[in-house]
Design a protein around this motif. Structure first.
Motif, PDB file in Angstrom:
ATOM      1  N   THR A  17       1.063  -1.087   0.096  1.00  0.00           N
ATOM      2  CA  THR A  17      -0.029   0.423   0.191  1.00  0.00           C
ATOM      3  C   THR A  17       0.488   1.411   0.085  1.00  0.00           C
ATOM      4  O   THR A  17       2.223   0.549  -0.385  1.00  0.00           O
ATOM      5  N   ASP A  18       0.321   2.385   0.299  1.00  0.00           N
ATOM      6  CA  ASP A  18       1.001   3.532  -0.189  1.00  0.00           C
ATOM      7  C   ASP A  18       1.725   4.329   1.501  1.00  0.00           C
ATOM      8  O   ASP A  18       2.688   4.245   1.666  1.00  0.00           O
ATOM      9  N   ALA A  19       1.568   3.407   2.463  1.00  0.00           N
ATOM     10  CA  ALA A  19       1.715   3.518   3.434  1.00  0.00           C
ATOM     11  C   ALA A  19       4.051   2.790   3.761  1.00  0.00           C
ATOM     12  O   ALA A  19       4.209   2.981   4.740  1.00  0.00           O
ATOM     13  N   ASP A  20       3.618   1.942   2.703  1.00  0.00           N
ATOM     14  CA  ASP A  20       4.696   1.113   3.144  1.00  0.00           C
ATOM     15  C   ASP A  20       5.866   1.467   2.138  1.00  0.00           C
ATOM     16  O   ASP A  20       7.150   0.826   1.890  1.00  0.00           O
ATOM     17  N   VAL A  21       4.977   2.175   1.371  1.00  0.00           N
ATOM     18  CA  VAL A  21       7.321   3.057   0.360  1.00  0.00           C
ATOM     19  C   VAL A  21       8.322   3.349   1.045  1.00  0.00           C
ATOM     20  O   VAL A  21       9.201   3.064   0.372  1.00  0.00           O
ATOM     21  N   ASP A  22       7.741   3.931   2.035  1.00  0.00           N
ATOM     22  CA  ASP A  22       9.430   4.186   2.755  1.00  0.00           C
ATOM     23  C   ASP A  22      10.014   3.274   2.948  1.00  0.00           C
ATOM     24  O   ASP A  22      11.303   2.840   2.931  1.00  0.00           O
ATOM     25  N   THR A  23       9.227   2.625   3.700  1.00  0.00           N
ATOM     26  CA  THR A  23       9.828   0.749   4.051  1.00  0.00           C
ATOM     27  C   THR A  23      10.144  -0.163   2.733  1.00  0.00           C
ATOM     28  O   THR A  23      11.372  -0.372   2.555  1.00  0.00           O
ATOM     29  N   LEU A  24       9.695  -0.364   2.101  1.00  0.00           N
ATOM     30  CA  LEU A  24       9.690  -0.590   0.738  1.00  0.00           C
ATOM     31  C   LEU A  24      11.793   0.225   0.215  1.00  0.00           C
ATOM     32  O   LEU A  24      11.692  -0.960  -0.227  1.00  0.00           O
ATOM     33  N   VAL A  25      11.659   0.930  -0.258  1.00  0.00           N
ATOM     34  CA  VAL A  25      12.197   2.236  -0.647  1.00  0.00           C
ATOM     35  C   VAL A  25      13.964   1.366   0.358  1.00  0.00           C
ATOM     36  O   VAL A  25      14.400   0.758   0.077  1.00  0.00           O
ATOM     37  N   ALA A  26      13.608   1.368   1.493  1.00  0.00           N
ATOM     38  CA  ALA A  26      14.414   0.970   1.923  1.00  0.00           C
ATOM     39  C   ALA A  26      15.152  -0.099   2.155  1.00  0.00           C
ATOM     40  O   ALA A  26      16.097  -0.777   2.410  1.00  0.00           O
ATOM     41  N   LEU A  27      14.161  -1.400   2.142  1.00  0.00           N
ATOM     42  CA  LEU A  27      14.585  -2.813   1.966  1.00  0.00           C
ATOM     43  C   LEU A  27      15.311  -2.576   0.976  1.00  0.00           C
ATOM     44  O   LEU A  27      16.163  -3.825   0.725  1.00  0.00           O
ATOM     45  N   ILE A  28      14.464  -1.960  -0.522  1.00  0.00           N
ATOM     46  CA  ILE A  28      16.017  -2.397  -1.450  1.00  0.00           C
ATOM     47  C   ILE A  28      16.465  -1.705  -1.329  1.00  0.00           C
ATOM     48  O   ILE A  28      17.690  -2.663  -1.991  1.00  0.00           O
ATOM     49  N   GLU A  29      17.024  -1.102  -1.132  1.00  0.00           N
ATOM     50  CA  GLU A  29      18.639   0.346  -1.156  1.00  0.00           C
ATOM     51  C   GLU A  29      18.988  -1.330  -0.410  1.00  0.00           C
ATOM     52  O   GLU A  29      20.125  -1.817  -0.372  1.00  0.00           O
ATOM     53  N   GLU A  56       8.998   7.559  -5.633  1.00  0.00           N
ATOM     54  CA  GLU A  56       7.870   7.505  -6.371  1.00  0.00           C
ATOM     55  C   GLU A  56       8.078   6.570  -7.796  1.00  0.00           C
ATOM     56  O   GLU A  56       7.487   5.651  -8.117  1.00  0.00           O
ATOM     57  N   GLY A  57       9.366   5.524  -7.722  1.00  0.00           N
ATOM     58  CA  GLY A  57       9.172   4.687  -8.373  1.00  0.00           C
ATOM     59  C   GLY A  57       8.411   3.106  -7.879  1.00  0.00           C
ATOM     60  O   GLY A  57       7.767   2.222  -8.854  1.00  0.00           O
ATOM     61  N   VAL A  58       8.643   2.964  -6.849  1.00  0.00           N
ATOM     62  CA  VAL A  58       7.785   1.948  -6.025  1.00  0.00           C
ATOM     63  C   VAL A  58       6.532   2.142  -6.533  1.00  0.00           C
ATOM     64  O   VAL A  58       5.248   1.849  -6.021  1.00  0.00           O
ATOM     65  N   LEU A  59       5.960   3.459  -6.202  1.00  0.00           N
ATOM     66  CA  LEU A  59       4.771   4.133  -5.591  1.00  0.00           C
ATOM     67  C   LEU A  59       4.169   3.919  -7.126  1.00  0.00           C
ATOM     68  O   LEU A  59       2.897   3.269  -6.725  1.00  0.00           O
ATOM     69  N   ALA A  60       4.970   3.970  -7.914  1.00  0.00           N
ATOM     70  CA  ALA A  60       4.311   4.038  -9.190  1.00  0.00           C
ATOM     71  C   ALA A  60       3.737   1.980  -9.948  1.00  0.00           C
ATOM     72  O   ALA A  60       2.605   1.773 -10.088  1.00  0.00           O
ATOM     73  N   VAL A  61       4.694   1.465  -9.344  1.00  0.00           N
ATOM     74  CA  VAL A  61       4.937   0.043  -9.443  1.00  0.00           C
ATOM     75  C   VAL A  61       3.377  -0.734  -8.229  1.00  0.00           C
ATOM     76  O   VAL A  61       2.662  -1.475  -8.757  1.00  0.00           O
ATOM     77  N   ILE A  62       3.545  -0.317  -7.616  1.00  0.00           N
ATOM     78  CA  ILE A  62       1.892  -0.113  -6.170  1.00  0.00           C
ATOM     79  C   ILE A  62       0.296   0.459  -7.000  1.00  0.00           C
ATOM     80  O   ILE A  62      -0.633  -0.134  -7.119  1.00  0.00           O
ATOM     81  N   LYS A  63       0.381   1.708  -7.390  1.00  0.00           N
ATOM     82  CA  LYS A  63      -0.022   1.615  -8.643  1.00  0.00           C
ATOM     83  C   LYS A  63      -1.224   1.003  -9.955  1.00  0.00           C
ATOM     84  O   LYS A  63      -1.762   1.641 -10.331  1.00  0.00           O
ATOM     85  N   SER A  64       0.294   0.272 -10.086  1.00  0.00           N
ATOM     86  CA  SER A  64       0.181   0.354 -12.175  1.00  0.00           C
ATOM     87  C   SER A  64      -1.335  -1.383 -11.109  1.00  0.00           C
ATOM     88  O   SER A  64      -1.683  -1.267 -10.532  1.00  0.00           O
ATOM     89  N   SER A  65      -2.228  -0.522 -12.871  1.00  0.00           N
ATOM     90  CA  SER A  65      -3.272  -1.238 -12.629  1.00  0.00           C
ATOM     91  C   SER A  65      -2.769  -2.308 -13.798  1.00  0.00           C
ATOM     92  O   SER A  65      -3.589  -3.500 -13.875  1.00  0.00           O
ATOM     93  N   GLU A  66      -1.871  -2.991 -14.057  1.00  0.00           N
ATOM     94  CA  GLU A  66      -1.424  -4.094 -14.528  1.00  0.00           C
ATOM     95  C   GLU A  66      -0.733  -4.901 -13.361  1.00  0.00           C
ATOM     96  O   GLU A  66      -0.295  -5.569 -14.250  1.00  0.00           O
ATOM     97  N   GLY A  67       0.020  -4.268 -12.546  1.00  0.00           N
ATOM     98  CA  GLY A  67       0.509  -5.659 -11.812  1.00  0.00           C
ATOM     99  C   GLY A  67       0.551  -5.422  -9.704  1.00  0.00           C
ATOM    100  O   GLY A  67      -0.740  -4.316 -10.236  1.00  0.00           O
ATOM    101  N   ARG A  68       0.938  -5.014  -9.684  1.00  0.00           N
ATOM    102  CA  ARG A  68       1.329  -5.911  -8.143  1.00  0.00           C
ATOM    103  C   ARG A  68       2.184  -5.335  -7.468  1.00  0.00           C
ATOM    104  O   ARG A  68       3.087  -5.682  -7.870  1.00  0.00           O
ATOM    105  N   LEU A  69       3.112  -5.097  -6.295  1.00  0.00           N
ATOM    106  CA  LEU A  69       3.881  -5.213  -5.711  1.00  0.00           C
ATOM    107  C   LEU A  69       3.560  -5.679  -4.360  1.00  0.00           C
ATOM    108  O   LEU A  69       3.130  -5.493  -3.471  1.00  0.00           O
ATOM    109  N   LEU A  70       4.067  -7.144  -4.332  1.00  0.00           N
ATOM    110  CA  LEU A  70       3.445  -7.954  -3.287  1.00  0.00           C
ATOM    111  C   LEU A  70       4.972  -8.352  -1.815  1.00  0.00           C
ATOM    112  O   LEU A  70       6.181  -7.604  -2.464  1.00  0.00           O
ATOM    113  N   THR A  71       3.917  -7.434  -0.594  1.00  0.00           N
ATOM    114  CA  THR A  71       5.076  -7.831  -0.067  1.00  0.00           C
ATOM    115  C   THR A  71       5.023  -9.320   1.188  1.00  0.00           C
ATOM    116  O   THR A  71       4.149  -9.577   0.922  1.00  0.00           O
ATOM    117  N   VAL A  72       6.069  -9.166   1.477  1.00  0.00           N
ATOM    118  CA  VAL A  72       6.281 -10.677   2.527  1.00  0.00           C
ATOM    119  C   VAL A  72       6.476 -10.139   4.193  1.00  0.00           C
ATOM    120  O   VAL A  72       7.594  -8.986   4.146  1.00  0.00           O
TER     121      VAL A  72
END
Length: 182
Positions: A17-29, A56-72
């Motif tokens: 979700t949008d609320a995950d963006v900062d945590t996801l960026v930190a994880l990926i980095e 912005e890149g992470v949010l674009a994936v979250i918002k994409s109508s063609e896909g999803r960003l799966l979190t674990v």
């Protein structure tokens, strides 16, 4: 964590979700760039500096109508993620990151298998595609052990676009890996 637990124990898979963006960026980095990434084996720190992604890149994936960003999550903590995108007859797998502290525990195998299962179940696709930097031999070998095959189809690395990092060598390109999904 229980030392007898398996990689799949107590994992929760959910869409980001949008609320995950900062945590996801930190994880990926942390999985790919800088000294923290050296705790795991997926580091790109020797071939790329700078960022791997941005909010912005992470949010674009979250918002994409063609896909999803799966979190674990494990024990309520986000420990991994991957992008799944529906592209006609196949799904695209990307933005895969596992916390460096958990790399080498079998968690990645569990996540990629679940991602493949969800792509088949959700979209009925028969193939999974991904792009991997061609000089990442250990990473490519790991994917090959999961059933992916090298295609030899290359696309250029986006030199000059610092959103994808600052290359430390001149021979970077992406190779398409493909897996038939049963």
């Amino acid at each position: 964590m229980d030392p007898t637990a398996t990689a799949a124990d107590e994992l929760t898979f959910r869409d980001a979700t949008d609320a995950d963006v900062d945590t996801l960026v930190a994880l990926i980095e942390s999985a790919y760039r800088g000294d923290a990434s050296r705790a795991g084996w997926t580091t790109e720190a020797d071939i790329l500096e700078g960022q791997r992604t941005d909010p912005e890149g992470v949010l674009a994936v979250i918002k994409s109508s063609e896909g999803r960003l799966l979190t674990v999550e494990r024990d309520g903590r986000l420990v991994a993620c991957c992008q799944l995108e529906h592209r006609d007859e196949h799904a695209y797998f990307g933005m895969f990151a596992v916390s460096p502290a958990l790399q080498g525990t079998g968690l990645g195998k569990v996540i990629i298998a679940e991602a493949e299962r969800q792509a088949r179940a959700t979209w009925g696709v028969t193939e999974m595609h991904m792009n991997v930097i061609s000089v990442r031999n250990d990473l490519i070998a790991w994917y090959e052990r999961r059933g992916y095959r090298r295609t030899g189809r290359m696309t250029p690395f986006p030199y000059g676009d610092e959103r994808f990092g600052i290359p430390q060598r001149a021979d970077l390109q992406f190779e398409l890996l493909v897996k038939e999904l049963a």
